[in-house]
Design a protein around this motif. Structure first.
Motif, short mmCIF file in Angstrom:
data_model
loop_
_atom_site.label_atom_id
_atom_site.label_comp_id
_atom_site.label_asym_id
_atom_site.label_seq_id
_atom_site.Cartn_x
_atom_site.Cartn_y
_atom_site.Cartn_z
N ALA A 229 -7.81 -31.95 -9.43
CA ALA A 229 -6.73 -31.83 -8.45
C ALA A 229 -6.41 -30.38 -8.09
N PRO A 230 -6.36 -29.43 -9.04
CA PRO A 230 -6.06 -28.04 -8.65
C PRO A 230 -7.11 -27.46 -7.70
N ARG A 231 -8.36 -27.82 -7.91
CA ARG A 231 -9.41 -27.30 -7.03
C ARG A 231 -9.29 -27.89 -5.62
N ILE A 232 -8.92 -29.15 -5.53
CA ILE A 232 -8.70 -29.77 -4.23
C ILE A 232 -7.55 -29.08 -3.51
N ALA A 233 -6.48 -28.79 -4.25
CA ALA A 233 -5.33 -28.11 -3.64
C ALA A 233 -5.74 -26.73 -3.13
N ASP A 234 -6.54 -26.00 -3.91
CA ASP A 234 -7.01 -24.68 -3.47
C ASP A 234 -7.86 -24.80 -2.21
N PHE A 235 -8.68 -25.85 -2.15
CA PHE A 235 -9.55 -26.05 -0.99
C PHE A 235 -8.72 -26.33 0.26
N ARG A 236 -7.70 -27.16 0.13
CA ARG A 236 -6.85 -27.44 1.29
C ARG A 236 -6.16 -26.17 1.79
N SER A 238 -7.36 -23.12 1.48
CA SER A 238 -8.39 -22.32 2.14
C SER A 238 -8.67 -22.83 3.55
N CYS A 239 -8.64 -24.15 3.72
CA CYS A 239 -8.85 -24.73 5.05
C CYS A 239 -7.76 -24.27 6.01
N ARG A 240 -6.52 -24.25 5.54
CA ARG A 240 -5.43 -23.78 6.40
C ARG A 240 -5.65 -22.33 6.81
N ALA A 241 -6.12 -21.51 5.87
CA ALA A 241 -6.38 -20.11 6.18
C ALA A 241 -7.50 -19.94 7.19
N LEU A 242 -8.45 -20.88 7.18
CA LEU A 242 -9.58 -20.83 8.10
C LEU A 242 -9.31 -21.63 9.38
N HIS A 243 -8.08 -22.11 9.53
CA HIS A 243 -7.67 -22.85 10.74
C HIS A 243 -8.56 -24.06 11.00
N THR A 244 -8.79 -24.82 9.96
CA THR A 244 -9.59 -26.04 10.10
C THR A 244 -8.99 -27.13 9.23
N THR A 245 -9.42 -28.36 9.46
CA THR A 245 -8.98 -29.48 8.63
C THR A 245 -9.95 -29.66 7.47
N ASP A 306 -19.17 -19.65 6.29
CA ASP A 306 -19.80 -19.81 7.60
C ASP A 306 -20.08 -21.28 7.88
N ALA A 307 -20.45 -22.02 6.84
CA ALA A 307 -20.70 -23.45 7.00
C ALA A 307 -19.42 -24.19 7.36
N VAL A 308 -18.29 -23.76 6.79
CA VAL A 308 -17.00 -24.37 7.13
C VAL A 308 -16.70 -24.20 8.62
N VAL A 309 -16.91 -22.98 9.11
CA VAL A 309 -16.69 -22.71 10.53
C VAL A 309 -17.63 -23.55 11.39
N GLU A 414 -19.58 -27.57 -6.34
CA GLU A 414 -19.71 -26.12 -6.45
C GLU A 414 -19.49 -25.46 -5.09
N LEU A 415 -20.00 -26.08 -4.02
CA LEU A 415 -19.78 -25.53 -2.68
C LEU A 415 -18.30 -25.53 -2.32
N VAL A 416 -17.61 -26.61 -2.62
CA VAL A 416 -16.18 -26.68 -2.33
C VAL A 416 -15.43 -25.58 -3.08
N ALA A 417 -15.83 -25.33 -4.33
CA ALA A 417 -15.16 -24.32 -5.13
C ALA A 417 -15.36 -22.91 -4.59
N GLU A 418 -16.42 -22.71 -3.80
CA GLU A 418 -16.71 -21.37 -3.28
C GLU A 418 -15.92 -21.03 -2.01
N VAL A 419 -15.31 -22.03 -1.38
CA VAL A 419 -14.61 -21.77 -0.12
C VAL A 419 -13.36 -20.92 -0.35
#
Length: 419
Positions: A229-236, A238-245, A306-309, A414-419
């Motif tokens: 759960a903490p990693r999911i929260a961090d990912f969400r 990061s998504c806000r910071a990158l202006h994406t869902t 870059d993949a997120v974008v 691991e990819l999610v954790a790197e965002v």
């Protein structure tokens, strides 16, 4: 019950589902099964009456398909029977056994109803509720609509009053009429060419090591991506910071995962998209989706962000052609039928069914993990709405070598954790 609305043609999505069901009745991958454990003093008679109330309220649950003399299917909305049963089972009976054939038994499309409910008593104050709905009349969003309507009707019936459900501002029948109009407009040759242009030189199939050839049936298994759960929260965040869902970001990461397995930086993913932007559609049940091809281009060796974008850009581009029926795109591309079609290979879905445990009218209702699954794809990423829980990989178990999918899940985490 209100007057029966006029018969209608099928939408493009419904036509595809109908054809698949004709070829593989019950095994097409288009049965939605939701299973809940209900703890407390449940009144079966009140539940049975509430199910009739739900059917009267939702036009989709009164739908059946009638084929004309020239073989064209139409949908009519005159079913008033509820397919319901109540039985007992030994305490501790595995849920998979309780679901049994109920999840795959073919529906009679011409007679209806295209949904069924099984209530199974498993203890003095415990039941398992199984709801199976054909995708011809439902979508992921509809799971929550059905449950909320059922609970409201059940509460009214336990109080021996009729349910006071607000009339929808838009009927499902009228939504279909408008959807058919939009599809006719979207079939304009220029719009089809524009939608097809995105896929002209795209790869048709993703075929990594570990995915075997041949068809091993559609029975599927789910494997959670190991994300605390903490990693999911961090990912969400990061998504806000990158202006994406989170969904768009995961589309890019999913493409990166696949690209790293083959070294090819482009994938085409089938994405079911719900038509729920209009607030009037929120309380409706029905098949209100389109499946759009999302072409994602990533650098297998490039930065993860870059993949997120790229995932955001690809999703936005695909949504511009949401109403263009995919069969028109495939005709323009001259894609051969069957396994050569890229949309039978990979998919990315948002799973909207209610999850967790809810308390209502003295009952504790727990949504159980999905069982009795079928899939039409070699690999799917299933993302809970809002990323409230870890995503899952959905695969036909018989087509993957042991350990391969588990390794994919670890790598994806691991990819999610790197965002």
């Amino acid at each position: 019950m209100s007057p029966v609305p006029a018969a209608l043609p099928l939408t493009a999505t419904q036509e595809g589902i109908w054809l698949a069901e004709l070829l593989e009745p019950g095994e097409s991958g288009y049965h939605d099964t939701a299973v809940s454990r209900v703890v407390g003093e449940l009144d079966p008679d009140a539940l049975r009456a509430a199910l009739s109330d739900v059917q009267r309220h939702h036009e989709a649950l009164r739908c059946r398909l009638v084929t004309t003399d020239d073989g064209v299917p139409t949908q009519v909305f005159d079913v008033d029977a509820v397919d319901w049963s109540y039985r007992e089972a030994a305490p501790g009976t595995p849920v998979e056994r309780l679901v049994g054939l109920d999840s795959s038994e073919p529906f009679d499309l011409a007679e209806g109803p295209l949904w069924r409910v099984r209530l199974i008593r498993t203890g003095p104050a415990e039941h398992v509720l199984i709801v199976v709905t054909h995708h011809l009349v439902t979508d992921g969003w509809s799971h929550g609509v059905f449950l909320r309507t059922l609970l409201a009707c059940y509460l009214a019936r336990t109080q021996q009053v009729g349910p006071a459900l607000p009339a929808p501002a838009l009927s499902y029948h009228d939504w279909i009429v408008d959807k058919l109009r939009r599809e006719r407009d979207a079939r304009h040759p220029e719009r089809v060419r524009e939608a097809a242009a995105r896929l002209v030189d795209a790869p048709r199939r993703w075929a990594p090591a570990g995915l075997t050839d041949g068809v091993a049936g559609r029975r599927a298994t789910l494997l959670p991506v190991p994300l605390p759960a903490p990693r999911i929260a961090d990912f969400r965040q990061s998504c806000r910071a990158l202006h994406t869902t989170p969904y768009m970001a995961l589309a890019g990461l999913f493409a990166l995962l696949l690209a790293r397995r083959t070294g090819t930086g482009e994938v085409v993913v089938a994405a079911p998209v719900a038509h729920r932007a209009d607030p009037r559609t929120a309380p409706l049940m029905g098949c209100m989706i389109d499946v759009v091809p999302v072409r994602v281009e990533v650098d297998p060796a490039g930065p993860v962000r870059d993949a997120v974008v790229a995932g955001r850009a690809a999703t936005v581009a695909a949504l511009r052609h949401l109403d263009v029926p995919y069969r028109e795109i495939s005709r323009a591309l001259r894609v051969p039928p069957g396994d050569a079609d890229p949309l039978t290979n990979l998919s990315l879905e948002e799973f909207n069914a209610p999850m967790g445990t809810h308390r209502f009218a003295g009952l504790e209702i727990e949504a159980l993990p999905r069982v009795g699954l079928r899939t039409r794809h070699d690999l799917s990423l299933s993302v809970p709405a809002g990323l409230s829980q870890p995503p899952e990989l959905l695969v036909p178990a018989g087509r993957w070598r042991p350990g391969t999918v588990a390794a994919l899940a670890e790598e994806f985490a691991e990819l999610v954790a790197e965002v």
